[in-house]
Design an enzyme around this catalytic site. Structure first.
Site, PDB file in Angstrom:
ATOM      1  CE  LYS A 108      -3.927  -2.081   1.460  1.00  0.00           C
ATOM      2  NZ  LYS A 108      -4.222  -2.902   3.155  1.00  0.00           N
ATOM      3  CB  ILE A 115       0.928   6.151   1.903  1.00  0.00           C
ATOM      4  CG1 ILE A 115       0.417   7.473   2.911  1.00  0.00           C
ATOM      5  CG2 ILE A 115       2.088   6.111   3.107  1.00  0.00           C
ATOM      6  CD1 ILE A 115      -0.421   7.817   3.924  1.00  0.00           C
ATOM      7  CB  CYS A 116      -1.597   3.385  -1.718  1.00  0.00           C
ATOM      8  SG  CYS A 116      -2.779   3.389  -2.217  1.00  0.00           S
ATOM      9  CG  LEU A 117      -3.283   8.288   1.421  1.00  0.00           C
ATOM     10  CD1 LEU A 117      -3.190   9.707   1.597  1.00  0.00           C
ATOM     11  CD2 LEU A 117      -3.898   8.055   2.342  1.00  0.00           C
TER      12      LEU A 117
END
Length: 167
Positions: A108, A115-117
């Site tokens: 992620k 970071i993956c949002l």
């Protein structure tokens, strides 16, 4: 949005009014004032709730942000550097928070430790432009990401507490 507690926290963060980014010079100064006021209120609320978990500061122009965040797991404090740049298309485009120390340690995350949002946070941000700001990014982006990812990384042995590493 998530649960009732998250809604309550977010409802206590002041919304922003100025729709301006770094290219907007004078309006950007006004937007930065609103950002700082919102961040200060959020940090104060967190401290009052015994939930203090990050520090942020910016360069003079307010376009590059950096600081520390921490996560408490099994009474141990895990601390990480964080950084992000304000996109030129801000506030339409949300900043991408990087936790460089965790780069490559979780699926992620994008290259460079960002970071993956995309799935949960970015649609929410898009619906709330220009009301959402950096305090909302922390509350609805980084906070939930840490709450999910850090315990998982600890359980898998990918990260260890610094005191355990020194023994």
């Amino acid at each position: 949005m998530a649960d009732e507690a998250t809604r309550r926290v977010v409802s206590e963060i002041p919304v922003l009014k100025t729709n301006a980014g770094p290219r907007d010079r004078e309006l950007w100064v006004q937007r930065l004032k609103e950002e700082y006021q919102s961040l200060i209120r959020y940090v104060e609320n967190n401290k009052n709730a015994d939930n203090d978990w990050f520090r942020l500061e910016s360069n003079k122009e307010g376009t590059r942000w950096f600081g520390k965040c921490w996560y408490i797991h099994d009474l141990l404090k895990y601390e990480f550097d964080i950084e992000f740049d304000i996109p030129i298309t801000y506030p339409t485009t949300a900043p991408e928070i990087a936790v460089p120390e965790l780069d490559g340690k979780t699926a992620k995350m994008y290259r460079g430790g960002k970071i993956c949002l995309t799935d949960h946070f970015k649609p929410l941000w898009a619906r709330n432009v220009p009301k959402f700001g950096l305090a909302h990014l922390m509350a609805l982006g980084l906070g939930p990401w840490l709450a999910v990812e850090i315990p998982d990384l600890i359980q898998k042995g990918v990260i260890q507490h610094k005191e355990k590493c020194n023994q």
